[in-house]
Scaffold this active site. Sequence first.
Site, mmCIF file in Angstrom:
data_model
loop_
_atom_site.group_PDB
_atom_site.id
_atom_site.type_symbol
_atom_site.label_atom_id
_atom_site.label_comp_id
_atom_site.label_asym_id
_atom_site.label_seq_id
_atom_site.Cartn_x
_atom_site.Cartn_y
_atom_site.Cartn_z
ATOM 1 N N CYS A 14 9.926 42.564 -60.399
ATOM 2 C CA CYS A 14 8.884 42.125 -59.358
ATOM 3 C C CYS A 14 8.986 43.866 -58.501
ATOM 4 C CB CYS A 14 8.677 41.453 -57.896
ATOM 5 S SG CYS A 14 10.068 40.858 -57.730
ATOM 6 N N ASN A 17 12.745 42.942 -55.758
ATOM 7 C CA ASN A 17 13.850 41.944 -56.196
ATOM 8 C C ASN A 17 14.109 40.968 -54.826
ATOM 9 O OD1 ASN A 17 17.007 42.438 -58.202
ATOM 10 N ND2 ASN A 17 15.599 40.758 -58.581
ATOM 11 N N CYS A 19 12.160 37.998 -53.432
ATOM 12 C CA CYS A 19 10.938 37.516 -53.656
ATOM 13 C C CYS A 19 10.961 36.664 -54.422
ATOM 14 C CB CYS A 19 9.838 38.053 -52.478
ATOM 15 S SG CYS A 19 9.887 37.888 -50.680
ATOM 16 N N ARG A 20 10.197 37.170 -55.371
ATOM 17 C CA ARG A 20 9.427 36.661 -56.739
ATOM 18 C C ARG A 20 10.562 36.681 -57.795
ATOM 19 N NH1 ARG A 20 3.958 39.952 -56.990
ATOM 20 N NH2 ARG A 20 5.600 41.662 -55.955
ATOM 21 N N SER A 21 11.264 38.076 -58.271
ATOM 22 C CA SER A 21 11.423 37.593 -59.589
ATOM 23 C C SER A 21 12.887 36.995 -59.096
ATOM 24 C CB SER A 21 12.269 39.265 -60.340
ATOM 25 O OG SER A 21 12.304 40.330 -59.201
ATOM 26 N N ASP A 131 2.273 38.706 -54.032
ATOM 27 C CA ASP A 131 3.646 39.124 -53.818
ATOM 28 C C ASP A 131 3.533 38.546 -52.130
ATOM 29 O OD1 ASP A 131 5.342 41.027 -52.644
ATOM 30 O OD2 ASP A 131 4.741 42.104 -52.429
HETATM 31 P P1 4NP Z 1 9.305 40.967 -54.456
HETATM 32 O O1 4NP Z 1 8.464 41.045 -52.536
HETATM 33 O O2 4NP Z 1 8.520 42.340 -55.150
HETATM 34 O O3 4NP Z 1 8.159 39.666 -54.668
HETATM 35 O O4 4NP Z 1 10.845 40.551 -53.437
HETATM 36 C C1 4NP Z 1 8.741 42.396 -51.509
HETATM 37 C C2 4NP Z 1 10.177 42.231 -51.036
HETATM 38 C C3 4NP Z 1 9.634 43.446 -50.991
HETATM 39 C C4 4NP Z 1 9.300 44.074 -50.100
HETATM 40 C C5 4NP Z 1 7.956 43.748 -51.124
HETATM 41 C C6 4NP Z 1 7.550 42.952 -51.844
HETATM 42 N N1 4NP Z 1 9.004 45.140 -49.605
HETATM 43 O O5 4NP Z 1 7.829 46.337 -49.430
HETATM 44 O O6 4NP Z 1 9.772 45.896 -48.852
#
Ligand code: 4NP
Length: 160
Positions: A14, A17, A19-21, A131
Amino acid sequence: MSDRSEPTSILFICLGNICRSPLAEGIFTHLVEQRGLSDRFHIDSCGTGGWHAGNAPDPRSVLIAAKNGLDITHLRARKFDADHDPHQFDWHIVMDRNNHDDVLGMGTPANKVRLMRSFDPTLKSPSDVPDPYYGGDDGFDKVYEMLTRACDGMLTHLGH
Ligand code: 4NP
């Protein structure tokens, strides 16, 4: 691609790294363990961005995992490694189309990349795992459900 004697290697990807992955990694690892297939798979996750490298998963991902009996607190974020990941992993499972374009741009062969929700048997056409980072907690509930259906579909797709 791996033959039957080699574990299949899967990288969930994602943006951050956190939240989702990591949630996808935790869910898929759990399914594989439940089915006695741990020696058949090498499973990891990463982000296309490195802002959170070294961090534990977002507390909201930890919470939804725990509510469903999974512990993902040991996972640590890392950035996609363009020198090694494209060769090292059989499958690059991306959460959304931005991740898709980013890993192609960083050298992953297109035939190794799949959208996570392309394995959801209830969907006619694949869509993104949204996201949840900037949204409310219910976003994480929905993401958990999407990932569970897709992980299950992926194992079926891989013949298990
Ligand atoms: P992820 O979510 O891609 O599912 O881990 C996010 C976590 C952090 C950020 C964006 C999306 N960020 O911009 O810091």
